[in-house]
Write an enzyme that holds these catalytic residues in place. Structure first.
Site, PDB file in Angstrom:
ATOM      1  N   ASP A   1       0.801  -1.231   0.000  1.00  0.00           N
ATOM      2  CA  ASP A   1       0.000   0.000   0.000  1.00  0.00           C
ATOM      3  C   ASP A   1       0.830   1.275   0.000  1.00  0.00           C
ATOM      4  OD1 ASP A   1       0.846  -0.187   2.663  1.00  0.00           O
ATOM      5  OD2 ASP A   1      -1.059   0.503   3.486  1.00  0.00           O
TER       6      ASP A   1
ATOM      7  N   GLY B   1      -0.210  -6.055  14.446  1.00  0.00           N
ATOM      8  CA  GLY B   1      -0.713  -6.576  13.176  1.00  0.00           C
ATOM      9  C   GLY B   1      -2.192  -6.404  12.921  1.00  0.00           C
TER      10      GLY B   1
ATOM     11  N   ASP C   1      -4.534   0.752   6.661  1.00  0.00           N
ATOM     12  CA  ASP C   1      -5.105   0.482   7.986  1.00  0.00           C
ATOM     13  C   ASP C   1      -6.214   1.470   8.340  1.00  0.00           C
ATOM     14  OD1 ASP C   1      -3.080  -1.303   7.943  1.00  0.00           O
ATOM     15  OD2 ASP C   1      -1.879  -0.325   9.491  1.00  0.00           O
TER      16      ASP C   1
HETATM   17  C1  GLA Z   1       1.225  -1.561   8.482  1.00  0.00           C
HETATM   18  C2  GLA Z   1       0.979  -0.232   7.757  1.00  0.00           C
HETATM   19  C3  GLA Z   1       0.129  -0.416   6.519  1.00  0.00           C
HETATM   20  C4  GLA Z   1       0.672  -1.529   5.625  1.00  0.00           C
HETATM   21  C5  GLA Z   1       0.969  -2.772   6.441  1.00  0.00           C
HETATM   22  C6  GLA Z   1       1.658  -3.839   5.641  1.00  0.00           C
HETATM   23  O1  GLA Z   1       0.045  -2.070   8.999  1.00  0.00           O
HETATM   24  O2  GLA Z   1       0.354   0.667   8.636  1.00  0.00           O
HETATM   25  O3  GLA Z   1       0.046   0.798   5.822  1.00  0.00           O
HETATM   26  O4  GLA Z   1       1.807  -1.095   4.934  1.00  0.00           O
HETATM   27  O5  GLA Z   1       1.781  -2.502   7.574  1.00  0.00           O
HETATM   28  O6  GLA Z   1       0.849  -4.283   4.611  1.00  0.00           O
END
Ligand code: GLA
Length: 343
Positions: free
Chosen positions: A30, A108, A156
């Site tokens: 992303d 996560g 996110d």
């Molecule tokens: C974190 C970041 C997201 C994305 C994920 C990996 O959660 O905040 O923007 O890059 O890692 O996919």
């Protein structure tokens, strides 16, 4: 846990909440204009806000049982920047009492995005801010960049702001186009916490981001989203080659996942795990063990680490109606470190 009333002696003017998210496919894509496919989880962060008539914010975390006092306009430390970032970017010029509580486990599942989106929702209501749900999410991203110091992508906060728990949300992170996608028929999700604390996640994350930006530069494309032939990444020096190979292959897996049945979708998740472990190097041996235990279960279609990585949560696609039993069975082998988060 202490409520807003317990801490501040009166009711909040506004209470708002927002969910964590789990990403099914499309990890670490992303910030290179790629595709992601998250869903919301039932666990939420909740924020209560009231004006206190002073020149300082009083920020209380019920989970940490901790109070921080930060002068209006300043940032503060510890958990304060997640909140003061939202307040400062919303132009708040008076002292607020803020009460925070969260069910979203850290590691996560976007506990920080849930906190930012909940805070911004509360502020939107208190001050009548003109902010749609996309703009609100992007403000949360800005908080991470400017106040927390994580150069995260947009997934996110968009997931927390826009997704629900019954469907997946395809987001094209380049133009922010979105599409609601049903889960594969006959399947449901299981989310587990590996219990492995995320170490050096922020520096590791920013380093990965810098590496793929460099890879895109060397390949002469704006972002790795623009790579049309995956073979071209093989000419890059290591580790940029591996990092770019992950991002390019991962974008393809998301698009494949849109047409996939449960078994095929599970295979794509397994391939994502291998790619995050071997090419992107963001897994951890204990997380690999948990993922392998899940993958060995007959009712599991596929399993993988989810989120930024370096420890934290795993997600599995399992046969409908079996998630709780699969979670228990796997925990029996994995041990006390782990926890079932969803269902
Ligand atoms: C974190 C970041 C997201 C994305 C994920 C990996 O959660 O905040 O923007 O890059 O890692 O996919």
């Amino acid at each position: 846990m202490k409520t807003f009333e317990d801490v501040f002696g009166g009711a909040p003017e506004v209470t708002a909440s927002a969910p964590g998210r789990v990403n099914l496919l499309g990890e670490h894509t992303d910030y290179q204009g790629g595709f992601v496919l998250p869903t919301a989880i039932p666990q939420r962060a909740t924020v209560g806000i009231g004006r206190n008539g002073t020149g300082q914010h009083v920020l209380y975390s019920a989970n940490l049982e901790k109070t921080l006092r930060v002068p209006v306009g300043e940032v503060g430390e510890d958990f304060a920047p997640y909140l003061t970032g939202c307040l400062n970017l919303s132009g708040v010029t008076e002292g607020l009492n803020v009460h925070v509580t969260s069910e979203v486990p850290s590691g996560g599942l976007s506990s920080s995005a849930a906190l930012e989106v909940a805070t911004l929702r509360a502020l939107r209501e208190v001050y009548g801010l003109e902010l749609d749900d996309v703009a609100l999410a992007l403000k949360g991203v800005q908080v991470e960049h400017e106040f927390v110091g994580v150069q995260c992508g947009v997934m996110d906060q968009l997931a927390s702001s826009l997704a629900d728990t019954r469907t997946m949300l395809l987001i094209d992170t380049r133009g922010l186009e979105r599409r609601v996608v049903p889960f594969p028929t006959g399947a449901e999700i299981l989310v587990m916490d590996s219990g492995v604390p995320r170490r050096l996640a922020e520096s590791g994350y920013n380093e990965r981001r810098a590496q793929v930006e460099e890879a895109a530069r060397l390949l002469g494309v704006k972002q790795l989203r623009d790579v049309t032939d995956i073979a071209t990444v093989e000419a890059l020096p290591s580790p940029l080659r591996e990092r770019a190979r992950h991002v390019v292959s991962e974008n393809a897996r998301v698009l494949e996942g849109l047409q996939a049945d449960a078994a095929q979708f599970g295979q794509l998740m397994n391939a994502t795990h291998a790619s995050l472990r071997d090419d992107y190097a963001v897994s951890h041996p204990l997380v690999d063990e948990l993922v392998a235990l899940l993958q060995a279960q007959p009712d599991v279609f596929g399993a993988r680490i989810t989120g930024a990585g370096f420890g934290g949560a795993v997600v599995a696609l399992v046969r409908e109606g079996t998630a709780a039993a699969v979670g228990e069975a796997v925990l029996a082998d994995y041990g006390t470190l782990g926890k079932v988060v969803v269902p």
